[in-house]
Design a protein around this motif. Sequence first.
Motif, PDB file in Angstrom:
ATOM      1  N   GLU A   1     -41.764  13.759  -9.767  1.00  0.00           N
ATOM      2  CA  GLU A   1     -41.584  12.562  -8.955  1.00  0.00           C
ATOM      3  C   GLU A   1     -42.880  12.279  -8.210  1.00  0.00           C
ATOM      4  O   GLU A   1     -43.518  13.189  -7.686  1.00  0.00           O
ATOM      5  CB  GLU A   1     -40.431  12.735  -7.969  1.00  0.00           C
ATOM      6  CG  GLU A   1     -39.067  12.832  -8.640  1.00  0.00           C
ATOM      7  CD  GLU A   1     -37.944  12.944  -7.620  1.00  0.00           C
ATOM      8  OE1 GLU A   1     -38.255  13.072  -6.410  1.00  0.00           O
ATOM      9  OE2 GLU A   1     -36.775  12.921  -8.032  1.00  0.00           O
TER      10      GLU A   1
ATOM     11  N   ARG B   1     -43.738  15.773  -6.337  1.00  0.00           N
ATOM     12  CA  ARG B   1     -42.620  16.688  -6.102  1.00  0.00           C
ATOM     13  C   ARG B   1     -42.094  17.230  -7.417  1.00  0.00           C
ATOM     14  O   ARG B   1     -41.773  16.463  -8.335  1.00  0.00           O
ATOM     15  CB  ARG B   1     -41.487  15.990  -5.344  1.00  0.00           C
ATOM     16  CG  ARG B   1     -40.356  16.955  -4.954  1.00  0.00           C
ATOM     17  CD  ARG B   1     -39.349  16.277  -4.043  1.00  0.00           C
ATOM     18  NE  ARG B   1     -38.476  15.392  -4.776  1.00  0.00           N
ATOM     19  CZ  ARG B   1     -37.303  15.771  -5.306  1.00  0.00           C
ATOM     20  NH1 ARG B   1     -36.900  17.018  -5.187  1.00  0.00           N
ATOM     21  NH2 ARG B   1     -36.564  14.907  -5.951  1.00  0.00           N
TER      22      ARG B   1
ATOM     23  N   PRO C   1     -38.946  19.388  -8.600  1.00  0.00           N
ATOM     24  CA  PRO C   1     -37.677  19.879  -8.054  1.00  0.00           C
ATOM     25  C   PRO C   1     -37.424  21.324  -8.443  1.00  0.00           C
ATOM     26  O   PRO C   1     -37.767  21.775  -9.539  1.00  0.00           O
ATOM     27  CB  PRO C   1     -36.647  18.940  -8.670  1.00  0.00           C
ATOM     28  CG  PRO C   1     -37.291  18.447  -9.921  1.00  0.00           C
ATOM     29  CD  PRO C   1     -38.755  18.372  -9.641  1.00  0.00           C
TER      30      PRO C   1
ATOM     31  N   ASP D   1     -37.834  22.916  -3.670  1.00  0.00           N
ATOM     32  CA  ASP D   1     -38.717  21.879  -4.195  1.00  0.00           C
ATOM     33  C   ASP D   1     -40.162  22.192  -3.807  1.00  0.00           C
ATOM     34  O   ASP D   1     -40.446  22.683  -2.710  1.00  0.00           O
ATOM     35  CB  ASP D   1     -38.329  20.507  -3.637  1.00  0.00           C
ATOM     36  CG  ASP D   1     -37.010  20.011  -4.216  1.00  0.00           C
ATOM     37  OD1 ASP D   1     -36.481  20.694  -5.112  1.00  0.00           O
ATOM     38  OD2 ASP D   1     -36.539  18.951  -3.777  1.00  0.00           O
ATOM     39  N   LYS D   2     -41.071  21.871  -4.727  1.00  0.00           N
ATOM     40  CA  LYS D   2     -42.500  22.085  -4.473  1.00  0.00           C
ATOM     41  C   LYS D   2     -43.156  20.729  -4.260  1.00  0.00           C
ATOM     42  O   LYS D   2     -43.025  19.827  -5.089  1.00  0.00           O
ATOM     43  CB  LYS D   2     -43.147  22.828  -5.637  1.00  0.00           C
ATOM     44  CG  LYS D   2     -42.629  24.242  -5.817  1.00  0.00           C
ATOM     45  CD  LYS D   2     -43.320  24.911  -6.980  1.00  0.00           C
ATOM     46  CE  LYS D   2     -42.872  26.356  -7.112  1.00  0.00           C
ATOM     47  NZ  LYS D   2     -41.430  26.467  -7.400  1.00  0.00           N
ATOM     48  N   LEU D   3     -43.866  20.574  -3.168  1.00  0.00           N
ATOM     49  CA  LEU D   3     -44.528  19.323  -2.817  1.00  0.00           C
ATOM     50  C   LEU D   3     -46.033  19.533  -2.812  1.00  0.00           C
ATOM     51  O   LEU D   3     -46.538  20.537  -2.305  1.00  0.00           O
ATOM     52  CB  LEU D   3     -44.062  18.844  -1.435  1.00  0.00           C
ATOM     53  CG  LEU D   3     -42.572  18.543  -1.285  1.00  0.00           C
ATOM     54  CD1 LEU D   3     -42.257  18.154   0.147  1.00  0.00           C
ATOM     55  CD2 LEU D   3     -42.155  17.434  -2.239  1.00  0.00           C
TER      56      LEU D   3
ATOM     57  N   LYS E   1     -49.686  17.295  -2.156  1.00  0.00           N
ATOM     58  CA  LYS E   1     -50.288  16.052  -1.679  1.00  0.00           C
ATOM     59  C   LYS E   1     -51.694  15.920  -2.255  1.00  0.00           C
ATOM     60  O   LYS E   1     -52.504  16.849  -2.142  1.00  0.00           O
ATOM     61  CB  LYS E   1     -50.339  16.023  -0.157  1.00  0.00           C
ATOM     62  CG  LYS E   1     -50.704  14.660   0.424  1.00  0.00           C
ATOM     63  CD  LYS E   1     -50.593  14.670   1.939  1.00  0.00           C
ATOM     64  CE  LYS E   1     -50.892  13.296   2.526  1.00  0.00           C
ATOM     65  NZ  LYS E   1     -50.777  13.302   4.002  1.00  0.00           N
TER      66      LYS E   1
END
Length: 889
Positions: A35, A93, A95, A102-104, A106
């Motif tokens: 995502e 993201r 999931p 969840d891994k985010l 930036k």
Amino acid sequence: MLHANLDISIPEISSKCLGNILRVDVGPLGGKPLEVAAVVDNSSTLLTPSLASQCGFSMKIDRLGNAKIYASLQNCFAKSADGEVFTTELLLRLPGNRMSEDKLFKVAETCRYPDWASREVVCDRSFMEVSVKMAAAGDYALPRLPLQEEKTKSVPQRDSEKGSPIATLVFFNPEEEEEKTMTVKEAQRNGYGIANSAGRLLLKSPKASSETFTQNVAGVPMTVLKTSVLFEKRWRATRIDAAAACPRMEGSVTFTPKTITWFLPRNIHPLVSGRFDLQEVHMGVDGERLDPAEMAARRYSLTANAAHIIVQIPVGAAGGYFKSHILDGLYLTTYSIEPMLELLWTENGSQEDTRYKVLFPITTPLLTGPLQVTDHTVPKERKFKVLFGPFVSDVSLINITFPPEVLSVSDCNARGYNVLEHMSPNSRSKVFTLEVPFTDGVVKQKKETGTTIYSLHFTFGLEVLPEHAPFSHTAYLEAKLIDKLADLSSRPSVSGDCDDQYFYILVKYGAQGSDFETVVGKRTLTPDLARQYRVIENGTHSGFAVPFSSPDVAFEAIQGSSIKGRLDISLRNPKNNEYIKQFSLACNFLSTLTECHPNGTMTALAVKLESVPSLNPAQLTLRDTACGPSSSDDRFAYFVFTGSSCGTIRRFLPNMMVYENEISLPDELQSKLDEPDYELKVSCFYRINRTQAVTFHPRLSRSEPFAENAKGKLQVALRLALDASYSMFHSDEDYPIATFLHQPLYFEVELKSANPRVSLELESCWATLGEDGMSKPRWNFITNGCVNPTDLYQVTFHPVGVDTRVQYPSHFKRFEVLMFAFDKDQENLGHQLLVHCDVVICDARNQLDGACKKDCSNQDNLIKGQRRAVADNLGFRRVSSGLIVIINE
């Protein structure tokens, strides 16, 4: 800059500024969805497919789970103060099983793009974008996207938004009678992205919008969006045209099993109103330009004609990837790649230019893969060896069925079957190997006369990931193991012989018949090659003749006036490519390598030798590197030159003038070869008159390099061999022959007769300075048929046996002489000589006392010079050699 939570399973993430677009690479994803959200002032907006195409984003994921995210530098969420530097922030993201897992990630990237064209058109996989230069920065303001207003207040205001002017969009479609007009907000609600900043008008459109239409341009279908934007102020109105045209997949790409060809119109009519000057054309992949060297390495082709710009890409080339598919249980593949073309043109009569960039995803139709089971079984090893593939790397082996049981891969390895997966170095393909011992219960066996037959029936169970699409492939293998006694009689054999032009090969099949392939040199004996070599076959044998000059013959060495060639013959099992029999035959073939002509012209033939496989004969030169071959091919080079050219050196000997040159590679080329140096000496001997000056064009020496004939019906010849094997001899053209002091010379005297009852006997042999055998001084080295006992370095006689050339050994005599080591008065010898022999021909039915009944045991009588009697009616025959020149070391 990249910020991410620390985890050993995080994917690799990188970003690149590629002109007017930004690319973010993420992967591998491990089969999880990705995502993407845009971030402005620490607030994020999820990029749905519709919002992505409206704001200038797209994404693709390949079969390995690697994602590429493309963003226009002028996307809805980019920050820019001066229209040259753009910053985009994304939140990625992945999931997990639970939301807390969840891994985010930036990602923030700043790109600088100062070289804006008057008009910039981008064709992406999901949107079209056109950016047009306006009269002045901030002259007109446009409202924000309605979708952004409804969902977030984080998007910064664009320029001045107070009192937004009334603006309308006019869409032109030739298939409709009337133009379609929309307000800016109506257009935004219909999926269009329209904005302006820093003096540019920006319009984005989904490729599938209802206002687009298809137009054929030079035979290529294009998706076209043709609009005008109307701005109104109190005292004036302004109209700005904004059009885009992007090629469609259908009709612009052609496929062959090996090549993809993409046609882009050179003159894109919807974007060009008149004559124009095409200034730049660039090609790339995945939005990134490639230089010519990289394109050549990948075998990409970029050409242009009057109507089109043409891109050709080999199927399977670097930059793309294969994907597996299952259709009705059949394994198929597709190849996908996203080439890019970037054009820059200027319309005549104006200073306005257009930069046109198209990212064009291409996927081939379904391809039938070369899927096969290859049997590498060697029966003597008593195990089946199987290779299965190749597959794209998205295929996984699940199990193998051996009737009546199904075994997983781990079960197979536990039973000793040794199932392995082998990945190619570039990880683009894989094969599976399987080994099953003959002794395992799944292997069946039966007995035949002298043979045990082993058989194996099995089915591979596989699936394609990540779809988990199942498929299978069944195979049957059979191996024969011949009993030892039967094996000896069944083996094929190869034998051969040579004459002065051909290798003659005979292949005996053996008890198992002709179930093998014949390899001549490095080539399989195909039907066409068999016709060329005139193969004759009778069911148990086959024979054929290979010319000495055939490309299948390897040249090993140059010896005097002959070339030593070798022919390799191999018999190979076509099922497992194992060599059953290997045979090599080496022979010397007479060849005129050097010719010396009376007018001073010299010719030389240089031959590519096996020891210098990388040699290109066309690159050989004489001493003067400007003198190359008159003609050449991949095996020979032919030189023609004179004694006064090409670095030829002249030397003088008594009554002789020698012209010398050499053939070799230039030093700069030889240094690049990791092979022995190639050097061929070329010499020509010319006789000169002792009492006259040497003329510029010397006369070719015709000193007798041949043997004189004996008197009567029977002929006798004296020859000089190249070495002690007496297999090769100097020809007439070789004389005069240069040799060194104390170097051995090998002479042979032959009686030319088909009568086995006669024999040849040597009476005496000696050397003189001139052609007259009775001249003085004279040096005797064979007297009364025996070695001269007064010579310090005595003659050595060599026995003669039957071979391919000698039918009757009694017709030959062979002896070895050390040059000038046979007389104590060597200082008076001079620098040249000729060898003479008196011979007698004897009849076995009427042996004579004396010469025909030679006895060298009583050396005392020989020392006293007592001569053996010879019948007067028989007499002696005299033979002489050609001129031999002595060179002091």
